[in-house]
Design an enzyme around this catalytic site. Sequence first.
Site, PDB file in Angstrom:
ATOM      1  N   THR A 120       1.305   1.043   4.224  1.00 13.15           N
ATOM      2  CA  THR A 120       1.918  -0.245   3.914  1.00 13.15           C
ATOM      3  C   THR A 120       3.218  -0.443   4.697  1.00 13.15           C
ATOM      4  OG1 THR A 120       3.120  -1.390   2.141  1.00 13.15           O
ATOM      5  CG2 THR A 120       2.882   0.965   1.881  1.00 13.15           C
ATOM      6  N   ASP A 121       3.580  -1.700   4.920  1.00  9.64           N
ATOM      7  CA  ASP A 121       4.872  -1.973   5.580  1.00  9.64           C
ATOM      8  C   ASP A 121       6.040  -1.592   4.679  1.00  9.64           C
ATOM      9  OD1 ASP A 121       4.672  -4.000   3.678  1.00  9.64           O
ATOM     10  OD2 ASP A 121       5.091  -5.649   5.062  1.00  9.64           O
ATOM     11  N   GLU A 122       5.769  -1.361   3.375  1.00  7.65           N
ATOM     12  CA  GLU A 122       6.870  -1.074   2.454  1.00  7.65           C
ATOM     13  C   GLU A 122       7.540   0.265   2.756  1.00  7.65           C
ATOM     14  OE1 GLU A 122       6.191  -2.229  -1.632  1.00  7.65           O
ATOM     15  OE2 GLU A 122       4.713  -3.710  -1.013  1.00  7.65           O
ATOM     16  N   TYR A 144       6.806   3.746  -5.300  1.00  8.51           N
ATOM     17  CA  TYR A 144       5.530   3.484  -4.627  1.00  8.51           C
ATOM     18  C   TYR A 144       5.678   3.696  -3.123  1.00  8.51           C
ATOM     19  CZ  TYR A 144       2.110   0.561  -2.141  1.00  8.51           C
ATOM     20  OH  TYR A 144       1.176   0.098  -1.247  1.00  8.51           O
ATOM     21  N   LYS A 148       3.945   6.497  -0.519  1.00 14.26           N
ATOM     22  CA  LYS A 148       3.137   6.144   0.666  1.00 14.26           C
ATOM     23  C   LYS A 148       3.780   6.734   1.924  1.00 14.26           C
ATOM     24  CE  LYS A 148      -0.091   3.762   0.790  1.00 14.26           C
ATOM     25  NZ  LYS A 148      -1.557   3.981   0.560  1.00 14.26           N
TER      26      LYS A 148
HETATM   27  P1  NAD Z   1      -5.790  -1.539  -5.854  1.00 15.31           P
HETATM   28  O1  NAD Z   1      -4.776  -1.039  -6.833  1.00 15.31           O
HETATM   29  O2  NAD Z   1      -6.404  -2.878  -6.047  1.00 15.31           O
HETATM   30  O3  NAD Z   1      -7.010  -0.486  -5.762  1.00 15.31           O
HETATM   31  C1  NAD Z   1      -6.821   0.886  -5.732  1.00 15.31           C
HETATM   32  C2  NAD Z   1      -8.176   1.563  -5.968  1.00 15.31           C
HETATM   33  O4  NAD Z   1      -7.986   2.988  -5.858  1.00 15.31           O
HETATM   34  C3  NAD Z   1      -8.750   1.305  -7.360  1.00 15.31           C
HETATM   35  O5  NAD Z   1     -10.128   0.993  -7.249  1.00 15.31           O
HETATM   36  C4  NAD Z   1      -8.561   2.622  -8.094  1.00 15.31           C
HETATM   37  O6  NAD Z   1      -9.531   2.866  -9.099  1.00 15.31           O
HETATM   38  C5  NAD Z   1      -8.653   3.623  -6.948  1.00 15.31           C
HETATM   39  N1  NAD Z   1      -7.975   4.893  -7.240  1.00 15.31           N
HETATM   40  C6  NAD Z   1      -6.724   5.057  -7.722  1.00 15.31           C
HETATM   41  N2  NAD Z   1      -6.453   6.371  -7.881  1.00 15.31           N
HETATM   42  C7  NAD Z   1      -7.548   7.046  -7.465  1.00 15.31           C
HETATM   43  C8  NAD Z   1      -7.891   8.429  -7.362  1.00 15.31           C
HETATM   44  N3  NAD Z   1      -7.024   9.394  -7.741  1.00 15.31           N
HETATM   45  N4  NAD Z   1      -9.109   8.772  -6.882  1.00 15.31           N
HETATM   46  C9  NAD Z   1      -9.998   7.806  -6.506  1.00 15.31           C
HETATM   47  N5  NAD Z   1      -9.746   6.492  -6.597  1.00 15.31           N
HETATM   48  C10 NAD Z   1      -8.525   6.109  -7.064  1.00 15.31           C
HETATM   49  O7  NAD Z   1      -5.085  -1.412  -4.438  1.00 15.31           O
HETATM   50  P2  NAD Z   1      -5.188  -2.347  -3.156  1.00 15.31           P
HETATM   51  O8  NAD Z   1      -4.229  -3.464  -3.294  1.00 15.31           O
HETATM   52  O9  NAD Z   1      -6.626  -2.623  -2.886  1.00 15.31           O
HETATM   53  O10 NAD Z   1      -4.614  -1.366  -2.037  1.00 15.31           O
HETATM   54  C11 NAD Z   1      -5.485  -0.477  -1.339  1.00 15.31           C
HETATM   55  C12 NAD Z   1      -4.664   0.330  -0.344  1.00 15.31           C
HETATM   56  O11 NAD Z   1      -4.013  -0.552   0.571  1.00 15.31           O
HETATM   57  C13 NAD Z   1      -3.565   1.172  -0.982  1.00 15.31           C
HETATM   58  O12 NAD Z   1      -3.511   2.408  -0.319  1.00 15.31           O
HETATM   59  C14 NAD Z   1      -2.294   0.372  -0.737  1.00 15.31           C
HETATM   60  O13 NAD Z   1      -1.169   1.221  -0.637  1.00 15.31           O
HETATM   61  C15 NAD Z   1      -2.606  -0.274   0.600  1.00 15.31           C
HETATM   62  N6  NAD Z   1      -1.953  -1.556   0.868  1.00 15.31           N
HETATM   63  C16 NAD Z   1      -2.026  -2.566  -0.049  1.00 15.31           C
HETATM   64  C17 NAD Z   1      -1.424  -3.796   0.235  1.00 15.31           C
HETATM   65  C18 NAD Z   1      -1.523  -4.958  -0.726  1.00 15.31           C
HETATM   66  O14 NAD Z   1      -0.908  -5.990  -0.478  1.00 15.31           O
HETATM   67  N7  NAD Z   1      -2.296  -4.884  -1.795  1.00 15.31           N
HETATM   68  C19 NAD Z   1      -0.727  -3.964   1.445  1.00 15.31           C
HETATM   69  C20 NAD Z   1      -0.674  -2.893   2.357  1.00 15.31           C
HETATM   70  C21 NAD Z   1      -1.298  -1.704   2.049  1.00 15.31           C
HETATM   71  P1  TYD Z   2       3.842  -7.969  -5.623  1.00 17.06           P
HETATM   72  O1  TYD Z   2       2.656  -8.858  -5.604  1.00 17.06           O
HETATM   73  O2  TYD Z   2       4.058  -7.074  -6.799  1.00 17.06           O
HETATM   74  O3  TYD Z   2       3.831  -7.136  -4.258  1.00 17.06           O
HETATM   75  P2  TYD Z   2       4.978  -6.174  -3.621  1.00 17.06           P
HETATM   76  O4  TYD Z   2       5.962  -5.815  -4.673  1.00 17.06           O
HETATM   77  O5  TYD Z   2       4.170  -4.989  -3.175  1.00 17.06           O
HETATM   78  O6  TYD Z   2       5.572  -6.941  -2.489  1.00 17.06           O
HETATM   79  O7  TYD Z   2       5.143  -8.866  -5.482  1.00 17.06           O
HETATM   80  C1  TYD Z   2       5.302  -9.759  -4.396  1.00 17.06           C
HETATM   81  C2  TYD Z   2       6.689 -10.385  -4.522  1.00 17.06           C
HETATM   82  O8  TYD Z   2       6.708 -11.228  -5.671  1.00 17.06           O
HETATM   83  C3  TYD Z   2       7.788  -9.358  -4.749  1.00 17.06           C
HETATM   84  O9  TYD Z   2       8.964  -9.813  -4.084  1.00 17.06           O
HETATM   85  C4  TYD Z   2       8.012  -9.365  -6.254  1.00 17.06           C
HETATM   86  C5  TYD Z   2       7.674 -10.799  -6.629  1.00 17.06           C
HETATM   87  N1  TYD Z   2       7.071 -11.025  -7.963  1.00 17.06           N
HETATM   88  C6  TYD Z   2       7.538 -12.045  -8.773  1.00 17.06           C
HETATM   89  O10 TYD Z   2       8.509 -12.755  -8.420  1.00 17.06           O
HETATM   90  N2  TYD Z   2       6.917 -12.257  -9.970  1.00 17.06           N
HETATM   91  C7  TYD Z   2       5.867 -11.493 -10.396  1.00 17.06           C
HETATM   92  O11 TYD Z   2       5.354 -11.712 -11.518  1.00 17.06           O
HETATM   93  C8  TYD Z   2       5.383 -10.451  -9.544  1.00 17.06           C
HETATM   94  C9  TYD Z   2       4.224  -9.577  -9.980  1.00 17.06           C
HETATM   95  C10 TYD Z   2       6.017 -10.262  -8.323  1.00 17.06           C
END
Ligand code: NAD
Ligand code: TYD
Length: 341
Positions: A120-122, A144, A148
């Site tokens: 992630t970019d975070e 988090y 990562k």
């Molecule tokens: P999500 O929380 O929707 O899904 C995570 C999945 O991983 C779930 O299906 C969960 O059951 C599974 N999981 C968790 N722990 C596990 C374990 N110990 N063994 C097997 N499975 C397990 O997450 P997401 O938003 O789909 O993100 C997926 C990946 O992309 C993550 O690695 C996250 O860091 C990365 N990512 C997410 C975003 C975003 O905006 N959502 C952005 C950049 C990177």
């Molecule tokens: P989020 O979707 O939790 O993603 P991330 O924290 O990984 O960026 O949040 C996106 C942005 O929105 C973040 O700046 C936090 C803010 N936020 C709210 O303002 N209200 C909310 O209820 C949530 C879940 C997030």
Amino acid sequence: MKLLVTGGAGFIGSNYIRYVLSAHPDYHVLNLDKLTYAGNLENLSDMEGRSQYTFIKGDICDRTVLDGLDFDAIVHFAAESHVDRSILDAAPFLETNIAGTYNLLETARKRKCTFVHVSTDEVYGSTEDGFFTEQSPLQPNSPYAASKASSDMFVRAYVETYGLRAMITRCSNNYGQYQFPEKLIPLAIINALNNRPVPVYGDGMNVRDWIYVEDHCRAVDTVLHKGEAGAVYNIGSRNERPNIEVVRSLLRKVALHLGRNENDLMHLISYVRDRAGHDRRYAIDPSGIEQRLGWKPQMSFEEGILKTVDWYISNKQWWQRIISGEYIKYYDAQYGERLRK
Ligand code: NAD
Ligand code: TYD
């Protein structure tokens, strides 16, 4: 190619599996997922019964599960993914995101298989101006992001030490279908549809860089096939928006759908106490993957947001079953009987 996809029952993983099986119909996908609160097999109900798709319920921290599987490459999505949860309790983040990734790296090292680590970019922390490049220092601010960043360092170490063919992707905030309604965009849409307050943290001026999930999936697949061993690829769509602007735009689209006055829905915006350590701004420079691998995002923010709002409106049952807790029973209905035999 036999692909092991971890976390395939989550938001991005399920979109990725759907993408892979349509882009490469001859591939076989093994979906290894523990089904935490964020894992939902209903995200892939259209894949059930396809001979190219196998679901395995298992934990990436459990080496014995991994030892019993056969595959050529790993695409690693499984993670604890929500910043707010990591502030409440970081322990599962250390376990899955760090120890789980280490386990997968050991498996990949022994089998000499390709490994795509979805990060992630975070990990770069927050930036007031400019853009994160692959050379930016890692300065994670939330538990988090720290978990990562730690897993990224292990991937790097396995490339340097063991010559593993591993690539790291660092993507900005995703949005789209099947996103769990704890994240800003689905939460805001669902609360607006239910006429409930939409919480905006702090002053609403924190900036996130949004990418449509299918663009991210295509980028990960490009890295799997064309990525250079040891490389890091930033993935982003040049769509920076302050949170309040995103929320207003969602409320306008929901108002239009409900045939309600926009201003009525704007009253749902509820400023709440800020998140601890809330990163002010994320911004990705994706020119590396664009120039080196020829990937480009295809979805504009306006169109992507419209598609996403439409999806949540047309798939009420999906999110209602999450809110009620019903979705957890799906696994038992599909697999429970078979597993007990
Ligand atoms: P999500 O929380 O929707 O899904 C995570 C999945 O991983 C779930 O299906 C969960 O059951 C599974 N999981 C968790 N722990 C596990 C374990 N110990 N063994 C097997 N499975 C397990 O997450 P997401 O938003 O789909 O993100 C997926 C990946 O992309 C993550 O690695 C996250 O860091 C990365 N990512 C997410 C975003 C975003 O905006 N959502 C952005 C950049 C990177
Ligand atoms: P989020 O979707 O939790 O993603 P991330 O924290 O990984 O960026 O949040 C996106 C942005 O929105 C973040 O700046 C936090 C803010 N936020 C709210 O303002 N209200 C909310 O209820 C949530 C879940 C997030």
